[in-house]
Design an enzyme around this catalytic site. Sequence first.
Site, mmCIF file in Angstrom:
data_model
loop_
_atom_site.group_PDB
_atom_site.id
_atom_site.type_symbol
_atom_site.label_atom_id
_atom_site.label_comp_id
_atom_site.label_asym_id
_atom_site.label_seq_id
_atom_site.Cartn_x
_atom_site.Cartn_y
_atom_site.Cartn_z
ATOM 1 N N VAL A 134 41.601 32.862 41.815
ATOM 2 C CA VAL A 134 40.241 33.401 41.881
ATOM 3 C C VAL A 134 40.047 34.631 41.011
ATOM 4 C CG1 VAL A 134 39.811 32.469 44.183
ATOM 5 C CG2 VAL A 134 40.746 34.796 43.946
ATOM 6 N N TYR A 191 43.903 47.202 51.766
ATOM 7 C CA TYR A 191 43.271 46.088 52.476
ATOM 8 C C TYR A 191 41.929 46.491 53.103
ATOM 9 C CZ TYR A 191 42.810 41.998 55.505
ATOM 10 O OH TYR A 191 42.344 40.870 56.138
#
Length: 281
Positions: A76, A192
């Site tokens: 991606v 994250y």
Amino acid sequence: MTKSEGANANARLFSLEGKVAVVTGAGGLLGREHVFALGNAGASVVCADLGGPRLDALVTELGEAGITALAVECDVTSESQVRQLARQVMGRFDRVDVLINNAALDDKVPSEFGQGLNSQAFENYSVDWFRKVLDVNVVGAFICSRELGQAMAARAGGSIINVGSTYALVAPDQRLYQSPEGEQQFYKSAAYPVSKGALLQLTRFTATYWGARGVRANTLCPGGVFQHQAPSFVEAYAKRTPAGRMADASDYRAAVVFLASDGAAYMTGQQLVVDGGWTAW
């Protein structure tokens, strides 16, 4: 309207029959659940992932379950590969109705660093790794949304679902990653939660940018999923969660179908939090 007619109307509202859904990171723990949930609701599913036996096995399983599925090898973070993904989807199905930006990198496993506890601490965290997490989690979602969202906008309809996290909404609780004796065994990094927080704004942007062209965008914010973590971690997580447990991977199936379906026709630019009450404290 009779009770039977009402039940049928509800079923149609959440049906994905005739729709085409693309799921990135399809071979992962939640990715598998997403594609089966969409497929069981009637959608044809495109399983995009880095490839390999895991992806092939997933598509075989889907076929055996009577679900139309296509496997596409795709990184991606690569514009050329995502554009090729879009071409393959349009070439096979001539439409795309749902995109789930599920592919993600999470430095939850200490061995991914190859260095140890000290390198996980915020004071020493690698800039290169920080960029790598954001490249997959944010840039990858941006590229996929841009390329596949165009196809939705051209047909005046579609749903983009960005998979966020409770850590998009609240900071990590580093105490969870301590041993029962209080020794820090792992640090959850800034990368994250920062990446998942950025997805909330990408969701808002695409929702407003393409809203007039029938494209909805929402963020699903899941809580922690049980993956046979250390018993002390599972116990600590459960104690901090009003529901008293970690999530099962299957706990998000209904939320995914809802966001993808006409049942969520008036929901866009928002986050759907399914976390057992984690963020309620």
